[in-house]
Scaffold this motif. Structure first.
Motif, PDB file in Angstrom:
ATOM      1  N   GLU A   1       0.829  -1.213   0.000  1.00 59.69           N
ATOM      2  CA  GLU A   1       0.000   0.000   0.000  1.00 59.69           C
ATOM      3  C   GLU A   1       0.858   1.256   0.000  1.00 59.69           C
ATOM      4  O   GLU A   1       0.510   2.247  -0.644  1.00 59.69           O
ATOM      5  CB  GLU A   1      -0.957   0.007   1.196  1.00 59.69           C
ATOM      6  CG  GLU A   1      -2.127  -0.964   1.044  1.00 59.69           C
ATOM      7  CD  GLU A   1      -2.978  -0.672  -0.188  1.00 59.69           C
ATOM      8  OE1 GLU A   1      -2.974   0.478  -0.660  1.00 59.69           O
ATOM      9  OE2 GLU A   1      -3.641  -1.591  -0.686  1.00 59.69           O
ATOM     10  N   ILE A   2       1.971   1.241   0.721  1.00 63.60           N
ATOM     11  CA  ILE A   2       2.851   2.415   0.708  1.00 63.60           C
ATOM     12  C   ILE A   2       3.455   2.582  -0.693  1.00 63.60           C
ATOM     13  O   ILE A   2       3.482   3.679  -1.251  1.00 63.60           O
ATOM     14  CB  ILE A   2       3.969   2.281   1.763  1.00 63.60           C
ATOM     15  CG1 ILE A   2       3.379   2.124   3.173  1.00 63.60           C
ATOM     16  CG2 ILE A   2       4.913   3.490   1.695  1.00 63.60           C
ATOM     17  CD1 ILE A   2       2.572   3.276   3.667  1.00 63.60           C
TER      18      ILE A   2
ATOM     19  N   TYR B   1       8.989   9.674  -4.596  1.00 58.66           N
ATOM     20  CA  TYR B   1       8.400  10.039  -3.295  1.00 58.66           C
ATOM     21  C   TYR B   1       9.125   9.311  -2.162  1.00 58.66           C
ATOM     22  O   TYR B   1       8.563   8.450  -1.486  1.00 58.66           O
ATOM     23  CB  TYR B   1       6.907   9.732  -3.282  1.00 58.66           C
ATOM     24  CG  TYR B   1       6.076  10.682  -4.119  1.00 58.66           C
ATOM     25  CD1 TYR B   1       6.366  12.038  -4.162  1.00 58.66           C
ATOM     26  CD2 TYR B   1       4.993  10.229  -4.852  1.00 58.66           C
ATOM     27  CE1 TYR B   1       5.613  12.914  -4.931  1.00 58.66           C
ATOM     28  CE2 TYR B   1       4.236  11.103  -5.622  1.00 58.66           C
ATOM     29  CZ  TYR B   1       4.554  12.443  -5.650  1.00 58.66           C
ATOM     30  OH  TYR B   1       3.799  13.303  -6.407  1.00 58.66           O
ATOM     31  N   TYR B   2      10.372   9.727  -1.970  1.00 56.63           N
ATOM     32  CA  TYR B   2      11.263   8.981  -1.079  1.00 56.63           C
ATOM     33  C   TYR B   2      10.920   9.114   0.397  1.00 56.63           C
ATOM     34  O   TYR B   2      11.405   8.326   1.216  1.00 56.63           O
ATOM     35  CB  TYR B   2      12.716   9.378  -1.371  1.00 56.63           C
ATOM     36  CG  TYR B   2      13.085   8.999  -2.794  1.00 56.63           C
ATOM     37  CD1 TYR B   2      13.466   7.699  -3.091  1.00 56.63           C
ATOM     38  CD2 TYR B   2      12.951   9.912  -3.830  1.00 56.63           C
ATOM     39  CE1 TYR B   2      13.733   7.323  -4.403  1.00 56.63           C
ATOM     40  CE2 TYR B   2      13.224   9.547  -5.134  1.00 56.63           C
ATOM     41  CZ  TYR B   2      13.609   8.246  -5.415  1.00 56.63           C
ATOM     42  OH  TYR B   2      13.864   7.860  -6.712  1.00 56.63           O
ATOM     43  N   SER B   3      10.079  10.088   0.751  1.00 58.13           N
ATOM     44  CA  SER B   3       9.635  10.150   2.151  1.00 58.13           C
ATOM     45  C   SER B   3       8.879   8.869   2.501  1.00 58.13           C
ATOM     46  O   SER B   3       8.848   8.458   3.663  1.00 58.13           O
ATOM     47  CB  SER B   3       8.743  11.371   2.383  1.00 58.13           C
ATOM     48  OG  SER B   3       7.548  11.254   1.641  1.00 58.13           O
TER      49      SER B   3
ATOM     50  N   LYS C   1      10.999   4.055   9.440  1.00 56.49           N
ATOM     51  CA  LYS C   1      10.661   4.537  10.787  1.00 56.49           C
ATOM     52  C   LYS C   1       9.501   3.751  11.366  1.00 56.49           C
ATOM     53  O   LYS C   1       9.498   3.367  12.540  1.00 56.49           O
ATOM     54  CB  LYS C   1      10.242   6.020  10.735  1.00 56.49           C
ATOM     55  CG  LYS C   1      11.383   7.016  10.803  1.00 56.49           C
ATOM     56  CD  LYS C   1      10.790   8.426  10.880  1.00 56.49           C
ATOM     57  CE  LYS C   1      11.450   9.347   9.860  1.00 56.49           C
ATOM     58  NZ  LYS C   1      10.606  10.500   9.480  1.00 56.49           N
ATOM     59  N   ALA C   2       8.482   3.528  10.553  1.00 62.60           N
ATOM     60  CA  ALA C   2       7.289   2.834  11.033  1.00 62.60           C
ATOM     61  C   ALA C   2       7.622   1.396  11.428  1.00 62.60           C
ATOM     62  O   ALA C   2       7.091   0.886  12.420  1.00 62.60           O
ATOM     63  CB  ALA C   2       6.196   2.855   9.968  1.00 62.60           C
TER      64      ALA C   2
ATOM     65  N   PRO D   1       3.906   6.773  10.732  1.00 63.97           N
ATOM     66  CA  PRO D   1       4.315   7.677   9.656  1.00 63.97           C
ATOM     67  C   PRO D   1       4.103   7.061   8.283  1.00 63.97           C
ATOM     68  O   PRO D   1       4.434   5.896   8.057  1.00 63.97           O
ATOM     69  CB  PRO D   1       5.808   7.919   9.939  1.00 63.97           C
ATOM     70  CG  PRO D   1       6.235   6.836  10.876  1.00 63.97           C
ATOM     71  CD  PRO D   1       5.004   6.423  11.632  1.00 63.97           C
ATOM     72  N   GLY D   2       3.525   7.848   7.389  1.00 56.72           N
ATOM     73  CA  GLY D   2       3.300   7.400   6.019  1.00 56.72           C
ATOM     74  C   GLY D   2       1.935   6.798   5.799  1.00 56.72           C
ATOM     75  O   GLY D   2       1.589   6.452   4.670  1.00 56.72           O
ATOM     76  N   ILE D   3       1.171   6.624   6.888  1.00 58.19           N
ATOM     77  CA  ILE D   3      -0.172   6.066   6.753  1.00 58.19           C
ATOM     78  C   ILE D   3      -1.204   7.154   7.005  1.00 58.19           C
ATOM     79  O   ILE D   3      -1.298   7.686   8.098  1.00 58.19           O
ATOM     80  CB  ILE D   3      -0.393   4.887   7.717  1.00 58.19           C
ATOM     81  CG1 ILE D   3       0.597   3.764   7.407  1.00 58.19           C
ATOM     82  CG2 ILE D   3      -1.837   4.388   7.626  1.00 58.19           C
ATOM     83  CD1 ILE D   3       0.410   2.525   8.264  1.00 58.19           C
TER      84      ILE D   3
END
Length: 354
Positions: free
Chosen positions: A33-34, A78-80, A87-88, A111-113
């Motif tokens: 999903e990411i 979109y490297y973040s 991190k997650a 993070p990222g969700i």
DNA sequence: AAAACGTGGCC
DNA sequence: TGGCCAAGTTT
């Protein structure tokens, strides 16, 4: 309007076969999903396969270096997403005992969700009745509703999320959400949708009006600016200088050949490059032969990058730091880079083989 | 809440 | 060529 039955029946016969749909697990659903955020399925597949080979679970990902994670992500954009994924994973190990939380609310803390991804994971990986609203589903729903309001307006967002909440079935919510995305990707296309093949034709107000090519209403984006940029390939004793970009912002955490934007005060490209290297690195350089012009379009601007082979002025020196490294050109492959800098790195190695 | 954030494919 | 679009999130 209850279209869940017709949709699921269609999905049972037409679901795409995708790597993350076989051997499903919360970890695989999450990573997929990411990767799929703003990225088409075909682009994601090879990255997903490589990622799963190298990082099969939360623990292996959490233990990895950011450098290795970014290298596996190189080219996906979109490297973040990669930094947040890393991190997650560490958070899941530290705070949740290595198990991804299952509620949408908890997932959104990672993070990222965001709202979409939380709903997708909760429904797909945990079978919860949670809506997910992505670009495909926005388009499908806007047509079902014959929505004339611009698709991304706050009013449409509110309406579509509430419609998604109402439409989401108690059973098979994950399949329901994926079915809508598959439908949007294969039938309810942005241009020239294949309405004759659509299982939701009878539920679609746009089709009934014949307005499916006018809906959704998408507002035009402003034209993007065009910048002239320079980059220095500074060589010394067989090594080349690269610099790591800040963690935030464009290409965060990736490496590059230092340089920067041409400003109106710069007399020419050479002056721009000398100024940039002085400002960023504190060194004076000699500009040598041009080393290619690279055109590239980012999301919000376009660049024409002029690269130059360079050397330090006699007497100048640059000491390595965490974000400044002298490396052999053959080692450049081990440093994650954006597309343009990767091209320069490859051209450099090609040249050195002559 | 608008703007930033990558890249590849299509027309 | 250049604009559009793609399983959005963050600030």
């Amino acid at each position: 309007m209850n279209f869940s039955g017709a949709l699921l029946k269609w999905y049972d016969q037409n679901a795409r076969v995708l790597p993350w749909r076989s051997h499903p697990s919360p970890y695989r659903t999450w990573v997929s999903e990411i990767m799929l955020q703003q990225t088409q399925v075909e682009s994601v597949i090879p990255y997903f396969e490589r990622f799963m080979q190298r990082f099969p679970n939360f623990e292996s990902l959490a233990m990895a270096t950011q450098s290795e994670v970014l290298s596996l992500w190189e080219g996906l954009g979109y490297y973040s997403r990669a930094r947040n994924l890393h991190k997650a994973a560490q958070l899941v190990m530290a705070e949740y005992g290595g198990k991804l939380p299952s509620t949408s609310k908890q997932l959104m803390q990672l993070p990222g969700i965001g709202r979409y991804t939380a709903g997708a994971i909760a429904s797909i990986a945990y079978g919860q009745s949670e809506p997910a609203l992505d670009g495909n589903i926005r388009r499908v729903y806007s047509r079902l509703l014959a929505l004339e309001e611009p698709l991304r307006s706050p009013a449409s967002e509110k309406l579509l999320w509430s419609f998604a909440r109402e439409a989401c079935p108690n059973e098979r919510a994950g399949d329901f959400n994926q079915a809508l995305m598959d439908l949007g990707a294969s039938i309810c296309l942005p241009n020239q949708p294949l309405c004759p093949q659509c299982p939701l034709q009878a539920n679609c107000q746009a089709f009934q009006q014949g307005s499916q090519n006018q809906i959704p209403v998408v507002e035009k984006k402003a034209p993007v600016p065009h910048y002239i940029v320079t980059a220095a390939v500074i060589q010394q004793e067989g090594l080349v200088l690269i610099q790591q970009r800040p963690q935030k912002g464009l290409l965060g955490g990736l490496w590059e050949f230092p340089g920067g934007k041409l400003e109106s005060s710069d007399a020419n490209l050479a002056a721009c490059l000398q100024r940039e290297i002085w400002e960023e690195i504190g060194a004076r350089i000699l500009i040598g032969p041009a080393f290619g012009v690279y055109k590239h379009a980012y999301t919000h601007f376009r660049i024409r990058l002029h690269a130059f082979l360079c050397q330090l002025e006699p007497g100048q020196q640059v000491t390595e730091t965490d974000s400044l490294r002298w490396v052999q050109p053959s080692q450049l492959a081990g440093f994650a880079m954006g597309k343009v800098d990767r091209q320069i790195a490859e051209n450099l190695n090609k040249d050195l083989l002559q």
